[in-house]
Design a protein around this motif. Structure first.
Motif, mmCIF file in Angstrom:
data_model
loop_
_atom_site.group_PDB
_atom_site.id
_atom_site.type_symbol
_atom_site.label_atom_id
_atom_site.label_comp_id
_atom_site.label_asym_id
_atom_site.label_seq_id
_atom_site.Cartn_x
_atom_site.Cartn_y
_atom_site.Cartn_z
ATOM 1 N N ARG A 185 1.286 3.790 -3.220
ATOM 2 C CA ARG A 185 0.894 5.184 -2.966
ATOM 3 C C ARG A 185 2.036 6.135 -3.303
ATOM 4 N NH1 ARG A 185 0.329 7.738 2.832
ATOM 5 N NH2 ARG A 185 -0.239 9.855 2.254
ATOM 6 N N ASP A 226 -0.586 13.157 1.899
ATOM 7 C CA ASP A 226 0.169 13.115 0.641
ATOM 8 C C ASP A 226 1.228 14.211 0.565
ATOM 9 O OD1 ASP A 226 -1.445 10.993 -0.091
ATOM 10 O OD2 ASP A 226 -2.606 12.128 -1.565
ATOM 11 N N ARG A 247 2.509 6.385 -7.042
ATOM 12 C CA ARG A 247 1.456 7.215 -7.649
ATOM 13 C C ARG A 247 1.728 8.701 -7.401
ATOM 14 N NH1 ARG A 247 -1.985 3.379 -5.653
ATOM 15 N NH2 ARG A 247 -2.577 4.698 -3.905
ATOM 16 N N GLU A 292 1.883 5.232 6.336
ATOM 17 C CA GLU A 292 0.487 5.094 5.924
ATOM 18 C C GLU A 292 -0.381 6.216 6.503
ATOM 19 O OE1 GLU A 292 -1.993 1.345 4.778
ATOM 20 O OE2 GLU A 292 -1.808 1.431 6.963
ATOM 21 N N ARG A 352 0.847 -1.212 0.000
ATOM 22 C CA ARG A 352 0.000 0.000 0.000
ATOM 23 C C ARG A 352 0.874 1.251 0.000
ATOM 24 N NH1 ARG A 352 -3.004 -2.907 3.810
ATOM 25 N NH2 ARG A 352 -2.197 -1.633 5.529
#
Length: 133
Positions: free
Chosen positions: A17, A112, A20, A108, A13
Motif C-alpha cells: 500500500r 491514505d 503504491r 493499516e 499489505r
C-alpha cells in the motif's frame, strides 16, 4: 520481527500500500519506519489497547524476519512504549517486536492521506525530500 503467517501478510499489505501511494519501490525497512513513526500520532491509550489486543498474539509468531531500518527507530519505539505504559499498565514491558506489530496494525487503519503525511514527515526526519526518500 517475530511474525506468524498472518503477521507477514499484515506487513506485506502495509508495504504494498505504501509503495503504491508513493509510486515507488521502497525498502522494507522504510515501511516499518513509517509505521513506527506513525505511533507518535496515536494516544498512549490506543497503543496500550493494541498491545493488549488478542489479535496481536495471532500476528506474532516464530518466523523471524529482519527488514532493516535506521537506528533512529529505537527512539520512536521507546517513546511509544513509555506512552503506552504510562497510559495503562502493560506488564511485562512490551517487547519491541510487539510494538512493531502494533505499529503495523495502526498503519493499516490510517487513511491514505494521513499515511502519506507520515511518510513525508519521515523523509524530513532523515533529511530527504519525499521524492528522494
Amino acid at each position: 520481527m517475530q511474525l506468524s503467517a498472518e503477521g507477514i501478510q499484515l506487513f506485506l499489505r502495509g508495504h504494498c500500500r505504501l509503495c503504491r501511494l508513493v509510486g515507488d519501490l521502497l525498502p522494507h525497512g522504510a515501511t516499518l519506519y513509517v509505521a513506527v513513526a506513525g505511533l507518535r500520532h496515536a494516544s498512549g491509550e490506543t497503543i496500550a489497547a493494541c498491545l493488549l489486543d488478542p489479535e496481536l498474539d495471532r500476528l506474532g509468531g516464530r518466523i523471524v524476519r529482519y527488514v532493516g531500518t535506521s537506528p533512529a527507530l529505537a527512539d520512536h519505539v521507546e517513546d511509544a512504549i513509555a506512552r503506552a505504559t504510562t497510559a495503562q499498565p502493560v506488564h511485562p514491558t512490551p517487547q519491541v517486536w510487539k510494538t512493531f506489530l502494533v505499529a503495523l496494525m495502526l498503519l493499516e487503519e490510517r487513511d491514505d492521506r494521513r499515511l502519506l503525511k507520515i511518510y513525508d514527515e519521515v523523509c524530513g526526519e532523515i533529511g530527504r525530500s519525499p521524492s528522494d526518500c
